[in-house]
Design a protein around this motif. Structure first.
Motif, mmCIF file in Angstrom:
data_model
loop_
_atom_site.group_PDB
_atom_site.id
_atom_site.type_symbol
_atom_site.label_atom_id
_atom_site.label_comp_id
_atom_site.label_asym_id
_atom_site.label_seq_id
_atom_site.Cartn_x
_atom_site.Cartn_y
_atom_site.Cartn_z
ATOM 1 N N SER A 47 0.827 -1.211 0.000
ATOM 2 C CA SER A 47 0.000 0.000 0.000
ATOM 3 C C SER A 47 0.860 1.259 0.000
ATOM 4 O O SER A 47 0.478 2.280 -0.587
ATOM 5 C CB SER A 47 -0.941 0.003 1.206
ATOM 6 N N THR A 48 2.022 1.191 0.647
ATOM 7 C CA THR A 48 2.948 2.326 0.623
ATOM 8 C C THR A 48 3.377 2.626 -0.804
ATOM 9 O O THR A 48 3.464 3.792 -1.213
ATOM 10 C CB THR A 48 4.179 2.039 1.502
ATOM 11 N N MET A 49 3.633 1.586 -1.583
ATOM 12 C CA MET A 49 4.002 1.775 -2.990
ATOM 13 C C MET A 49 2.888 2.479 -3.752
ATOM 14 O O MET A 49 3.144 3.396 -4.550
ATOM 15 C CB MET A 49 4.320 0.421 -3.636
ATOM 16 N N LEU A 50 1.633 2.071 -3.511
ATOM 17 C CA LEU A 50 0.504 2.727 -4.181
ATOM 18 C C LEU A 50 0.408 4.200 -3.785
ATOM 19 O O LEU A 50 0.195 5.062 -4.637
ATOM 20 C CB LEU A 50 -0.813 2.017 -3.822
ATOM 21 N N ASN A 51 0.548 4.467 -2.489
ATOM 22 C CA ASN A 51 0.439 5.845 -2.019
ATOM 23 C C ASN A 51 1.525 6.739 -2.611
ATOM 24 O O ASN A 51 1.289 7.907 -2.929
ATOM 25 C CB ASN A 51 0.501 5.888 -0.493
ATOM 26 N N LEU A 52 2.717 6.184 -2.777
ATOM 27 C CA LEU A 52 3.811 6.952 -3.366
ATOM 28 C C LEU A 52 3.566 7.185 -4.852
ATOM 29 O O LEU A 52 3.762 8.296 -5.357
ATOM 30 C CB LEU A 52 5.140 6.226 -3.159
ATOM 31 N N LEU A 53 3.118 6.165 -5.558
ATOM 32 C CA LEU A 53 2.823 6.312 -6.985
ATOM 33 C C LEU A 53 1.685 7.306 -7.210
ATOM 34 O O LEU A 53 1.676 8.037 -8.206
ATOM 35 C CB LEU A 53 2.436 4.957 -7.588
ATOM 36 N N GLY A 54 0.738 7.310 -6.295
ATOM 37 C CA GLY A 54 -0.414 8.187 -6.440
ATOM 38 C C GLY A 54 -0.183 9.603 -5.961
ATOM 39 O O GLY A 54 -1.083 10.441 -6.060
ATOM 40 N N GLY A 55 1.004 9.886 -5.441
ATOM 41 C CA GLY A 55 1.276 11.228 -4.957
ATOM 42 C C GLY A 55 0.576 11.554 -3.658
ATOM 43 O O GLY A 55 0.423 12.724 -3.303
ATOM 44 N N LEU A 56 0.145 10.529 -2.922
ATOM 45 C CA LEU A 56 -0.483 10.737 -1.620
ATOM 46 C C LEU A 56 0.548 10.785 -0.503
ATOM 47 O O LEU A 56 0.240 11.197 0.614
ATOM 48 C CB LEU A 56 -1.494 9.617 -1.328
ATOM 49 N N ASP A 57 1.745 10.326 -0.804
ATOM 50 C CA ASP A 57 2.832 10.302 0.160
ATOM 51 C C ASP A 57 4.127 10.582 -0.596
ATOM 52 O O ASP A 57 4.167 10.446 -1.838
ATOM 53 C CB ASP A 57 2.888 8.939 0.864
ATOM 54 N N SER A 58 5.158 10.968 0.119
ATOM 55 C CA SER A 58 6.445 11.263 -0.511
ATOM 56 C C SER A 58 7.513 10.334 0.044
ATOM 57 O O SER A 58 7.478 9.968 1.234
ATOM 58 C CB SER A 58 6.853 12.719 -0.247
ATOM 59 N N PRO A 59 8.477 9.933 -0.767
ATOM 60 C CA PRO A 59 9.525 9.035 -0.285
ATOM 61 C C PRO A 59 10.476 9.754 0.671
ATOM 62 O O PRO A 59 10.685 10.964 0.557
ATOM 63 C CB PRO A 59 10.251 8.613 -1.571
ATOM 64 N N THR A 60 11.017 9.007 1.610
ATOM 65 C CA THR A 60 12.058 9.540 2.478
ATOM 66 C C THR A 60 13.356 9.705 1.693
ATOM 67 O O THR A 60 14.099 10.670 1.891
ATOM 68 C CB THR A 60 12.287 8.596 3.674
ATOM 69 N N GLU A 61 13.607 8.754 0.798
ATOM 70 C CA GLU A 61 14.775 8.795 -0.078
ATOM 71 C C GLU A 61 14.360 8.285 -1.449
ATOM 72 O O GLU A 61 13.383 7.548 -1.592
ATOM 73 C CB GLU A 61 15.904 7.899 0.458
ATOM 74 N N GLY A 62 15.122 8.665 -2.465
ATOM 75 C CA GLY A 62 14.936 8.088 -3.786
ATOM 76 C C GLY A 62 14.102 8.943 -4.720
ATOM 77 O O GLY A 62 13.632 10.035 -4.367
ATOM 78 N N THR A 63 13.903 8.403 -5.914
ATOM 79 C CA THR A 63 13.233 9.114 -6.996
ATOM 80 C C THR A 63 12.105 8.261 -7.555
ATOM 81 O O THR A 63 12.273 7.049 -7.743
ATOM 82 C CB THR A 63 14.238 9.423 -8.133
ATOM 83 N N ILE A 64 10.965 8.894 -7.836
ATOM 84 C CA ILE A 64 9.838 8.208 -8.470
ATOM 85 C C ILE A 64 9.525 8.936 -9.768
ATOM 86 O O ILE A 64 9.142 10.109 -9.755
ATOM 87 C CB ILE A 64 8.600 8.196 -7.558
#
Length: 230
Positions: free
Chosen positions: A44-61
């Motif tokens: 679910s974290t992956m979905l939230n990051l892909l959807g722009g609902l959350d931001s990564p602590t590190e890295g690039t999407i």
């Protein structure tokens, strides 16, 4: 869509929980993609990051070559409005609006919406267009949320256990609809699920465990809905 060394860490005082741990992943557009893994694996974290609902602590999407992890709040809102649709386990329907009104809401934000009537019909709820969410079963409310997400006409549809509240017959109908969105309309459908049967229909199966990608495999001959034993 590409994850490059993506981590998401949640901190509570001195405690750190790594929901994702330096994940690398590349996904092609226009495919039916299933993400499998146990609870707490990071799906679910992956979905939230892909959807722009959350931001990564590190890295690039990267989505279509654009780094969404660097977007401002307003830019993320535009990205979600124009590019992404969501189907969550919680239905997120507005209780004071009818089925028709809940689905038609996307016209306010989506640049190229589909017919709300057509999407309601596609999920089998034409007879309930004037009902309020409180008058529907859980499975019917989930179908409204799916119709709303599809009516938005997103390039990417992110689904978190979309058939979890549905009986098997209705679940098959919804999966057939999602498959057609990928196969016939070129949409990218990403489903998080525990259901191994759904994975048999996927073009790509991603397996996640303990915040890391265990495998990412393309299937040359995925099954159709009718070929899967439900």
């Amino acid at each position: 869509m590409e994850f490059k060394k993506v981590s998401r860490v949640y901190r509570n005082g001195d405690h750190e929980q790594w929901a994702l741990n330096h994940v690398d992943l590349s996904l092609e557009e226009g495919r039916f993609i299933v993400i499998l893994g146990p609870s707490g694996a990071g799906k679910s974290t992956m979905l939230n990051l892909l959807g722009g609902l959350d931001s990564p602590t590190e890295g690039t999407i990267l989505v279509d070559g654009k780094d969404i992890s660097t977007l401002s709040d307003n830019e993320l809102a535009d990205y979600r409005a124009a590019t992404v649709g969501f189907v969550f386990q919680s239905y997120n329907l507005i209780p004071t609006l009818t089925v028709q009104e809940n689905v038609a809401l996307v016209k306010e934000i989506a640049p190229d919406p589909l017919s709300s009537h057509a999407m309601i019909d596609a999920v089998g709820l034409t007879d309930h267009v004037h009902n309020f969410p409180s008058e529907l079963s859980g499975g019917e409310q989930q179908r409204v949320s799916i119709a709303r997400a599809l009516a938005k006409n997103p390039k990417i549809l992110l689904c978190d256990e979309p058939t979890g509240a549905l009986d098997s017959e209705t679940g098959v109908m919804v999966l057939r609809l999602l498959l057609s969105m990928a196969r016939e309309m070129g949409k990218t459908i990403i489903i998080v699920t525990h259901n191994q049967q759904i994975a048999k229909m996927a073009d790509t199966v991603v397996r996640v465990k303990n915040g890391k990608i265990v495998s990412c495999e393309d299937q040359e001959d995925p099954l159709t809905v009718e070929e899967v034993e439900w």
